[in-house]
Design a protein around this motif. Structure first.
Motif, PDB file in Angstrom:
ATOM      1  N   ILE A  67      40.871 -14.111 -36.338  1.00  0.00           N
ATOM      2  CA  ILE A  67      39.958 -14.945 -36.123  1.00  0.00           C
ATOM      3  C   ILE A  67      38.184 -14.717 -35.935  1.00  0.00           C
ATOM      4  O   ILE A  67      37.798 -14.174 -34.208  1.00  0.00           O
ATOM      5  CB  ILE A  67      39.965 -16.166 -35.876  1.00  0.00           C
ATOM      6  CG1 ILE A  67      41.405 -16.842 -36.370  1.00  0.00           C
ATOM      7  CG2 ILE A  67      38.539 -17.396 -35.642  1.00  0.00           C
ATOM      8  CD1 ILE A  67      42.014 -17.647 -35.826  1.00  0.00           C
ATOM      9  N   GLU A  97      29.049  -7.515 -35.230  1.00  0.00           N
ATOM     10  CA  GLU A  97      28.149  -7.171 -35.793  1.00  0.00           C
ATOM     11  C   GLU A  97      28.210  -5.058 -36.042  1.00  0.00           C
ATOM     12  O   GLU A  97      28.155  -4.547 -37.200  1.00  0.00           O
ATOM     13  CB  GLU A  97      26.869  -7.199 -35.213  1.00  0.00           C
ATOM     14  CG  GLU A  97      25.848  -8.215 -36.536  1.00  0.00           C
ATOM     15  CD  GLU A  97      24.536  -8.372 -36.207  1.00  0.00           C
ATOM     16  OE1 GLU A  97      24.162  -7.587 -35.228  1.00  0.00           O
ATOM     17  OE2 GLU A  97      24.022  -9.282 -36.076  1.00  0.00           O
ATOM     18  N   ASP A 145      32.812 -12.486 -29.687  1.00  0.00           N
ATOM     19  CA  ASP A 145      32.803 -13.704 -29.002  1.00  0.00           C
ATOM     20  C   ASP A 145      32.774 -14.450 -28.978  1.00  0.00           C
ATOM     21  O   ASP A 145      32.743 -15.256 -28.040  1.00  0.00           O
ATOM     22  CB  ASP A 145      31.197 -13.337 -28.810  1.00  0.00           C
ATOM     23  CG  ASP A 145      31.191 -12.735 -27.168  1.00  0.00           C
ATOM     24  OD1 ASP A 145      31.925 -12.245 -26.599  1.00  0.00           O
ATOM     25  OD2 ASP A 145      29.642 -11.995 -27.452  1.00  0.00           O
ATOM     26  N   ASN A 146      32.777 -15.404 -30.700  1.00  0.00           N
ATOM     27  CA  ASN A 146      33.464 -16.504 -30.607  1.00  0.00           C
ATOM     28  C   ASN A 146      34.670 -17.371 -31.283  1.00  0.00           C
ATOM     29  O   ASN A 146      34.533 -19.015 -32.125  1.00  0.00           O
ATOM     30  CB  ASN A 146      31.754 -17.231 -31.954  1.00  0.00           C
ATOM     31  CG  ASN A 146      30.444 -16.931 -30.971  1.00  0.00           C
ATOM     32  OD1 ASN A 146      30.088 -17.458 -29.758  1.00  0.00           O
ATOM     33  ND2 ASN A 146      29.606 -16.110 -31.436  1.00  0.00           N
ATOM     34  N   GLY A 147      35.172 -16.380 -31.609  1.00  0.00           N
ATOM     35  CA  GLY A 147      36.155 -16.541 -32.447  1.00  0.00           C
ATOM     36  C   GLY A 147      38.082 -17.491 -31.840  1.00  0.00           C
ATOM     37  O   GLY A 147      38.595 -17.347 -32.472  1.00  0.00           O
ATOM     38  N   HIS A 176      29.030 -12.772 -36.919  1.00  0.00           N
ATOM     39  CA  HIS A 176      27.463 -13.436 -36.572  1.00  0.00           C
ATOM     40  C   HIS A 176      27.020 -12.519 -35.019  1.00  0.00           C
ATOM     41  O   HIS A 176      25.938 -12.396 -34.581  1.00  0.00           O
ATOM     42  CB  HIS A 176      26.966 -14.382 -36.761  1.00  0.00           C
ATOM     43  CG  HIS A 176      27.386 -15.270 -37.958  1.00  0.00           C
ATOM     44  ND1 HIS A 176      26.356 -13.981 -38.662  1.00  0.00           N
ATOM     45  CD2 HIS A 176      27.934 -16.013 -38.086  1.00  0.00           C
ATOM     46  CE1 HIS A 176      26.375 -15.602 -39.562  1.00  0.00           C
ATOM     47  NE2 HIS A 176      27.431 -15.978 -39.309  1.00  0.00           N
ATOM     48  N   CYS A 177      28.102 -12.699 -34.003  1.00  0.00           N
ATOM     49  CA  CYS A 177      28.301 -11.935 -32.710  1.00  0.00           C
ATOM     50  C   CYS A 177      27.709 -10.879 -32.951  1.00  0.00           C
ATOM     51  O   CYS A 177      28.033  -9.946 -33.472  1.00  0.00           O
ATOM     52  CB  CYS A 177      29.259 -12.088 -31.504  1.00  0.00           C
ATOM     53  SG  CYS A 177      30.751 -11.117 -32.452  1.00  0.00           S
ATOM     54  N   TYR A 178      27.298 -10.293 -31.229  1.00  0.00           N
ATOM     55  CA  TYR A 178      27.183  -8.134 -31.550  1.00  0.00           C
ATOM     56  C   TYR A 178      28.714  -7.824 -31.714  1.00  0.00           C
ATOM     57  O   TYR A 178      28.634  -6.498 -32.302  1.00  0.00           O
ATOM     58  CB  TYR A 178      27.165  -8.479 -29.959  1.00  0.00           C
ATOM     59  CG  TYR A 178      26.754  -6.760 -29.444  1.00  0.00           C
ATOM     60  CD1 TYR A 178      25.914  -5.786 -29.645  1.00  0.00           C
ATOM     61  CD2 TYR A 178      27.502  -5.908 -28.899  1.00  0.00           C
ATOM     62  CE1 TYR A 178      25.486  -4.381 -29.302  1.00  0.00           C
ATOM     63  CE2 TYR A 178      28.089  -4.770 -28.427  1.00  0.00           C
ATOM     64  CZ  TYR A 178      26.928  -3.730 -28.873  1.00  0.00           C
ATOM     65  OH  TYR A 178      26.818  -2.570 -28.369  1.00  0.00           O
ATOM     66  N   CYS A 187      33.532 -14.685 -36.261  1.00  0.00           N
ATOM     67  CA  CYS A 187      32.515 -15.532 -36.315  1.00  0.00           C
ATOM     68  C   CYS A 187      31.605 -15.030 -37.605  1.00  0.00           C
ATOM     69  O   CYS A 187      30.979 -15.333 -38.432  1.00  0.00           O
ATOM     70  CB  CYS A 187      31.737 -15.970 -36.023  1.00  0.00           C
ATOM     71  SG  CYS A 187      30.764 -14.405 -34.380  1.00  0.00           S
TER      72      CYS A 187
END
Lengths: 142, 390
Positions: free
Chosen positions: B88, B97, B105-107, B92-94, B90
């Motif tokens: 999973i 990308e 970082d956000n999953g 958009h995080c580094y 996001c």
């Protein structure tokens, strides 16, 4: 991190990885490499400094006056480093970790991922794990 | 709804759990058409990754149909047939990308556990313990898919569910091993493990132009599949001295790229296996790294080793001397599915990549405990057991 969460995580880590890892974790803590209470916590957000400086995300704004926040451009165009530390005893290190993680998610994604619906039940064996996951964004090394 | 639940070490049962709900604007709910066992599930089943709770729903490799979308979803509509990356991310995080999606970082809603164990937390995964976010898995009638615009991919009409299913994890993971392992035209590539991931890694190496691809296992049915469907040569490690054979087949150099697709419960002949088992059972090491040791020792000087198999913690007798003195590059990763799935679906549509043979056993979800037993014990030459929840 709240004391209960710290204890739960250590127990969980011990159960997970057996004696070897337990020694590694405890040695690191004794040597002082683990986060000290009240220290400055730092996270890098993949957004430019000017964008973040304009309006801090709500989780950080909500703690205005009780935490100190600093912003710095990250090297190599990696975004912005946000650091925070508590100014008030009522704000724990766990609170700050959660604030920083939620802020990063809001700034990068516009949302904070919510856990899935529960399908499990409490047992004697999983109480430590449930304690740790209840505070999943508050623990760790950040 | 009905779901396959982990009930304790080596205990599975089909039970009733609440239907999933939209919890974030980027979520979709998918009605699961097909969902498949994975070798990494056996680590959960056996208690080797002990971040499971009684009642957790297993499964991370699946294909299905979108039945509900969150308000922020742009790329999918109700009725879309989708295959979903097991990790999973996001988008958009580094790390996303950089296309390192499994490091998002956000999953992961529980970063504390893995950050404490490993220093930093990777992203979340479906049905793969609370260390990976505690997300309910795909062995269920329905599943919530967060960040669906990033991790769910519409399946082309030319690709059947049976084939697309394996883009979710096995094919993506295998391709990643060959890609990030640096396979180039003319290379000799060795792959440890002829399960689904190993076969997919071998096929990827062939398609990336490797001169020779050699797959190593002890199960003849899997080795025959690797020959037939991946275009690889094979070695049975119970009948051959693997390192000598690899040396002979690579002009004495050793393979340029070695891909390990075995994981923490590796089997090996001889005393090494007994040694590793005893140490693992005594919790003196968490993982049995026999295939990684072999890969490092066999690899040519300056070559590359990619670790695809799942490992949790610490290993003993790791050949650091060989790694350092031979100038090896060792990499590993959980799968960056979002990076590869669109390309894999195109290759599946063109017929370059076939996967149906991996699904040796297909059954209703009600029979999933039996399916896992067959998969674990390799009964009836089981390579993968596929469940039909609906």
């Amino acid at each position: 991190m709240k004391p209960m969460t710290r204890a739960a995580l250590v127990i969980t880590a011990t159960a997970a990885l057996g004696g070897t890892s337990y020694r590694v974790i405890t040695r690191r803590r004794r040597s002082g490499a683990a986060p000290a209470a009240g220290r400055r916590h730092v996270i890098t957000v993949n957004r430019p400094l000017d964008e973040i400086a304009e309006v801090l995300p709500e989780p950080l704004n909500a703690y205005h006056g009780t935490i100190e926040v600093q912003l710095r451009a990250a090297p190599a165009d990696r975004g912005t480093e946000i650091s925070a530390r508590a100014l008030d005893d009522k704000v724990s290190d766990g609170d700050i970790r959660r604030l920083l993680r939620e802020s990063r998610s809001l700034l990068e994604v516009g949302d904070v991922l919510q856990p899935g619906g529960p399908t499990t039940e409490p047992t004697a064996l999983n109480s430590a794990l449930r304690g740790a996951t209840r505070h999943g964004r508050e623990g760790g090394l950040l | 709804m009905k779901a396959l639940q982990w009930q304790g070490v080596n205990k599975l049962a089909v039970g009733q759990v609440p239907d999933p709900e939209i919890r974030n604007a980027g979520d979709v709910i998918v009605k699961v058409n097909r969902t498949v066992t994975c070798g990494s599930d056996l680590h959960l089943l056996g208690g080797y990754i002990p971040f499971m709770e009684k009642g957790d729903v297993l499964g991370h490799e699946f294909v299905g149909e979108v039945v509900e979308t969150g308000s922020g979803v742009r790329n999918h509509r109700v009725g879309d047939r989708v295959v979903v990356s097991s990790f999973i991310a996001c988008g958009h995080c580094y790390y996303c990308e950089q296309q390192l999606f499994s490091l998002c970082d956000n999953g992961n809603t529980n970063p504390a556990i893995t950050e404490t164990l490993w220093g930093q937390a990777p992203g979340g995964c479906f049905g793969y313990s609370h260390a990976m976010g505690g997300n309910p898995g795909s062995h269920a009638e329905y599943i919530r898919v967060p960040f669906a615009d990033v991790g769910a991919f519409t399946v082309p009409d030319a690709v059947t569910d049976e084939r697309a299913l394996f883009a979710s994890d096995s094919a993506s993971t295998g391709w990643m091993g060959a890609d990030l392992g640096g396979v180039k035209p003319g290379d000799v590539v060795a792959v440890w493990g002829a399960g689904a991931v190993g076969q997919m890694a071998a096929r990827a190496a062939v398609l990336l132009g490797a001169e020779r691809v050699i797959v190593i296992d002890r199960y003849e049915n899997r080795l025959r599949q690797a020959e037939k469907f991946s275009g690889a040569e094979t070695l049975n490690y119970e009948r051959t001295e693997v390192e000598a054979e690899l040396r002979e087949r690579s002009g004495g150099r050793g393979p340029d790229v070695c891909i390990e697709a075995v994981g923490m419960e590796a089997h090996t002949p001889g005393a090494q296996f007994l040694y590793d088992q005893v140490k693992q059972q005594l919790r003196l090491q968490t993982d049995r790294p026999a295939a990684v040791r072999d890969a490092i020792h066999a690899c040519r000087k300056g070559g590359s080793v990619f670790v695809l198999g799942v490992y949790a913690g610490f290993v003993d007798k790791f050949p650091l001397g060989a790694l350092m003195n031979k100038g090896l590059t060792v990499r590993g990763a959980q799968m960056h599915g979002q990076r590869y799935i669109p390309m894999l679906l195109d290759r599946m549509a063109s017929g370059e990549l076939v996967t149906e043979h991996l699904a040796t056993h297909t059954m209703p979800l009600d029979d999933a405990p039996t399916g896992y037993r067959m998969f674990k014990d390799k009964e009836d030459d089981c390579v993968r057991a596929v469940f039909l929840p609906n």
